[in-house]
Enzyme design. Structure first.
Site, PDB file in Angstrom:
ATOM      1  N   GLY A  82       0.834  -1.200   0.000  1.00 57.20           N
ATOM      2  CA  GLY A  82       0.000   0.000   0.000  1.00 57.20           C
ATOM      3  C   GLY A  82       0.868   1.250   0.000  1.00 57.20           C
ATOM      4  N   SER A  83       2.002   1.170   0.681  1.00 58.92           N
ATOM      5  CA  SER A  83       2.921   2.316   0.715  1.00 58.92           C
ATOM      6  C   SER A  83       3.485   2.576  -0.678  1.00 58.92           C
ATOM      7  CB  SER A  83       4.070   2.048   1.697  1.00 58.92           C
ATOM      8  OG  SER A  83       3.547   1.778   2.969  1.00 58.92           O
ATOM      9  N   ASP A 190      -7.526   1.086   3.807  1.00 54.84           N
ATOM     10  CA  ASP A 190      -8.254   0.484   4.931  1.00 54.84           C
ATOM     11  C   ASP A 190      -9.745   0.386   4.640  1.00 54.84           C
ATOM     12  OD1 ASP A 190      -5.862   0.446   6.199  1.00 54.84           O
ATOM     13  OD2 ASP A 190      -6.215   2.241   7.401  1.00 54.84           O
ATOM     14  N   SER A 211      -4.061  -1.481   0.145  1.00 53.59           N
ATOM     15  CA  SER A 211      -3.037  -2.334   0.760  1.00 53.59           C
ATOM     16  C   SER A 211      -3.620  -3.724   0.952  1.00 53.59           C
ATOM     17  CB  SER A 211      -2.622  -1.781   2.130  1.00 53.59           C
ATOM     18  OG  SER A 211      -1.867  -2.766   2.819  1.00 53.59           O
ATOM     19  N   HIS A 216      -5.433  -6.274   6.273  1.00 55.82           N
ATOM     20  CA  HIS A 216      -6.477  -5.565   5.517  1.00 55.82           C
ATOM     21  C   HIS A 216      -7.655  -6.464   5.126  1.00 55.82           C
ATOM     22  CE1 HIS A 216      -4.200  -1.768   5.319  1.00 55.82           C
ATOM     23  NE2 HIS A 216      -3.251  -2.599   5.640  1.00 55.82           N
ATOM     24  N   ASN A 284      11.222   0.127  -8.956  1.00 58.93           N
ATOM     25  CA  ASN A 284      10.620  -1.181  -9.225  1.00 58.93           C
ATOM     26  C   ASN A 284       9.715  -1.492  -8.048  1.00 58.93           C
ATOM     27  OD1 ASN A 284       9.812  -3.747  -9.642  1.00 58.93           O
ATOM     28  ND2 ASN A 284      11.855  -4.642  -9.809  1.00 58.93           N
TER      29      ASN A 284
HETATM   30  C1  LIG Z   1      -4.279   4.190   5.485  1.00 57.39           C
HETATM   31  C2  LIG Z   1      -3.078   3.380   5.122  1.00 57.39           C
HETATM   32  N1  LIG Z   1      -2.369   3.725   4.046  1.00 57.39           N
HETATM   33  C3  LIG Z   1      -1.274   3.016   3.673  1.00 57.39           C
HETATM   34  C4  LIG Z   1      -0.867   1.909   4.382  1.00 57.39           C
HETATM   35  C5  LIG Z   1       0.368   1.173   3.949  1.00 57.39           C
HETATM   36  O1  LIG Z   1       0.099  -0.121   3.466  1.00 57.39           O
HETATM   37  P1  LIG Z   1       1.265  -1.218   3.431  1.00 57.39           P
HETATM   38  O2  LIG Z   1       1.449  -1.711   4.823  1.00 57.39           O
HETATM   39  O3  LIG Z   1       0.743  -2.288   2.515  1.00 57.39           O
HETATM   40  O4  LIG Z   1       2.480  -0.558   2.914  1.00 57.39           O
HETATM   41  C6  LIG Z   1      -1.572   1.521   5.510  1.00 57.39           C
HETATM   42  C7  LIG Z   1      -1.131   0.358   6.276  1.00 57.39           C
HETATM   43  O5  LIG Z   1      -1.837  -0.313   6.965  1.00 57.39           O
HETATM   44  C8  LIG Z   1      -2.712   2.270   5.893  1.00 57.39           C
HETATM   45  O6  LIG Z   1      -3.421   1.947   6.987  1.00 57.39           O
END
Ligand SMILES: Cc1ncc(COP(=O)(O)O)c(C=O)c1O
Length: 439
Positions: A82-83, A190, A211, A216, A284
Site C-alpha cells: 500500500g505504501s 483500509d 493495501s 487488511h 521497481n
Molecule cells: C491508510 C493506510 N495507508 C497506507 C498503508 C500502507 O500499506 P502497506 O502496509 O501495505 O504498505 C496503511 C497500512 O496499513 C494504511 O493503513
C-alpha cells in the site's frame, strides 16, 4: 504416464490435507486484524509456483481485472504494498506528461495528520509541503470545514484516507477539488468495500490506493494496488512502477507497440530499443504472481468478509452503547456505508480513565488493540528530526485529542459473535475494576 493434470490433482489433495491438519486452527485470542484463508489460497500459490514464472503473470492480470470491476473503474495496477501504491500515485502526478497540471517541488498538498505515515510521506519525498487539516473526533476523517483554510496558490492536490474504512465526506471533498482544479488521491488502503452514495470508495478520486498486507480486508501476503479511470494516469503509474520505462509491454511480452526499434526518444539514437527507454523517474514496485494468486482466491471471499465486518461492527455498537458516558462511539457520514477496518473508541474528556490502563487490561486478556496509527504525525520523531516542512490549517486540536484518547479493536472475520461478547464483557469488567462508579 501420469499427466500434469494428474500430478496437480494429487498436489492439491495434499495441500488440502496439510491445511486441514496443520493450519486450520481456531485462534484463542481476539485479534485486532489478521488474514482469513483456507486451502484455496494455498492451492493457487502452488499453482502459480508450478508455472515457474513468478513475476507478474496470469494471476496478476486476473486480479487486476477483478479489482477494477469491483471498484467500478477502468484500470487496476498491482504493486508490492500500500505504501508503494501511495508513492506511485503521488509520483505519477509529478510526471511531465501532465504538463501544467503536473505537481512540482514546493507545491502544497492538503491532507490530515491523524493517519498512516505513508499517506503523507510521498508528498514530502517529492519536495512538496503537506498542509494538515484537523479531523472530526466521531468520524476520524477530515473536518471539511477546514479545507478552504488550507487552500493557497500553491495547492495542487488533496490526499486523504478513508480512516479505518469510514468514508470521508466525498461530496464536499470532490466539490472542493473540482472548484479549485485539484487532484484527488484516495487512500483506500483500509476501506476496500466501503461505499458512498452506492458507489465504492476508490472510484471517486483521480487515483486510489489499496493495501493487501494481512491486516487488511483481503490479503496477498505483501501487496497493494492502484485504481484509476484515466488512461494516461494508468500508463504513467505502470511506468513509474516498472523502473520508469516508456515501454508498456507486460512482463515477458515484447514489441506490443509493433515499433520496438522504430521510435525516436529524447536524445537517444533513432531505433533505440523501446524496452530501454525511460520517460519517468521510476522505481521497481512490482509484485509477484504468487502474491497475486492469493489475492485472486481472497477476492472471491471479499463480500463474505465484508458481511462479517458489518455484523461485528453492529454487535459492538449495540454492546458498547452502555459505555457512551465513557467513550465517544464512531459515526459516519449520512451517505456513507463503511466497510470498517476496526472499531474505534475515544475516551471522553474527564471520564476518569487512562487509555493505557484500558489497553493493558484488554491486552492481558488477549484482546488486540491499536492506536490510530501515527496519532498527530507532526509529533513523530521523523518529522521533528528531519525538520519536515509543513503547514497547519487552523489547529490540530482534535488530532491531538485522538492521539491521546483513541484506540481501536478488531471487527475482522477472525472474530465471531462469541468474541464480540467477550470484548464487551471484558471492557465492562475492566472499567468496573478501574473505577467502580464508571456508569
Ligand atoms: C491508510 C493506510 N495507508 C497506507 C498503508 C500502507 O500499506 P502497506 O502496509 O501495505 O504498505 C496503511 C497500512 O496499513 C494504511 O493503513
Amino acid at each position: 504416464m501420469r499427466t500434469e493434470k494428474d500430478v496437480k490433482k494429487d498436489i492439491n489433495k495434499l495441500v488440502e490435507e496439510y491445511f486441514r491438519l496443520f493450519l486450520d486452527k481456531k485462534r484463542k485470542d481476539i485479534p485486532v486484524s489478521g488474514k482469513k484463508y483456507d486451502s484455496q489460497e494455498l492451492k493457487y500459490i502452488v499453482d502459480a509456483a508450478l508455472d515457474g514464472w513468478w513475476t507478474e503473470g496470469r494471476y496478476t492480470t486476473e486480479f487486476e481485472k477483478k479489482l477494477a470491476k469491483y471498484i467500478g473503474v477502468k484500470h487496476a495496477i498491482v504493486v508490492n504494498s500500500g505504501s508503494s501504491a501511495n508513492l506511485a500515485a503521488f509520483t505519477a502526478l509529478t510526471s511531465p506528461k501532465l504538463k501544467e497540471k503536473r505537481i512540482r517541488k514546493g507545491d502544497e498538498v492538503i491532507t490530515v495528520a491523524a493517519g498512516f505515515p505513508t499517506t503523507v510521506n510521498p508528498i514530502i519525498q517529492a519536495g512538496c509541503t503537506p498542509v494538515f487539516c484537523d479531523v472530526e473526533v466521531e468520524t476520524l476523517d477530515v473536518d471539511v470545514k477546514q479545507l478552504k483554510n488550507a487552500l493557497s496558490k500553491k495547492t495542487k492536490a488533496v490526499f486523504l484516507a478513508h480512516t479505518l474504512g469510514n468514508p470521508f465526506n466525498l461530496d464536499e471533498v470532490t466539490r472542493f477539488c473540482r472548484k479549485h482544479d485539484l487532484w484527488l488521491l484516495e487512500d483506500n488502503c483500509d476501506a476496500l468495500g466501503s461505499e458512498y452514495k452506492g458507489k465504492h470508495t476508490g472510484s471517486f478520486g483521480d487515483i486510489a490506493t489499496y493495501s493487501f498486507y494481512p491486516a487488511h480486508h483481503i490479503t496477498m501476503g505483501e501487496g497493494g494496488a492502484l485504481t484509476t479511470d484515466d488512461d494516461l494516469l494508468a500508463k504513467i503509474i505502470r511506468s513509474i512502477r516498472d523502473w520508469g520505462r516508456d515501454c508498456w509491454c507486460r512482463t515477458g511480452v515484447d514489441n506490443s507497440c509493433g515499433k520496438r526499434y522504430d521510435w525516436k526518444h529524447g536524445k537517444l539514437p533513432f531505433g533505440y530499443d523501446h524496452k530501454y527507454v525511460y520517460s519517468e523517474v521510476g522505481y521497481n514496485l512490482k509484485n509477484t504472481d504468487l502474491n497475486a494468486a492469493i489475492a485472486v482466491a481472497q477476492m472471491d471471499k471479499l463480500s463474505g468478509f465484508i458481511k462479517v465486518r458489518e455484523k461485528n461492527f453492529k454487535l459492538l455498537s449495540k454492546g458498547l452503547k452502555k459505555f457512551e458516558k465513557t467513550f465517544i462511539l464512531p459515526k459516519s457520514e449520512k451517505d456513507a456505508k463503511p466497510s470498517w477496518f476496526g472499531y474505534p473508541l475515544t475516551l471522553r474528556k474527564n471520564c476518569g480513565f487512562k487509555r493505557e490502563d484500558i489497553l493493558k487490561a484488554l491486552n492481558s486478556k488477549k484482546i488486540g488493540t491499536r492506536l490510530l496509527f501515527a496519532g498527530n504525525i507532526t509529533k513523530q520523531p521523523y518529522f521533528i528530526e528531519n525538520k519536515v516542512r509543513y503547514r497547519v490549517a487552523g489547529n490540530l486540536k482534535n488530532t491531538d485529542y485522538i492521539m491521546e484518547n483513541t484506540f481501536w479493536i478488531g471487527v475482522n472475520p477472525l472474530v465471531d459473535k462469541k468474541g464480540i461478547n467477550t470484548v464487551v464483557a471484558c471492557l465492562e469488567e475492566t472499567l468496573d475494576s478501574l473505577s467502580p462508579v464508571f456508569k
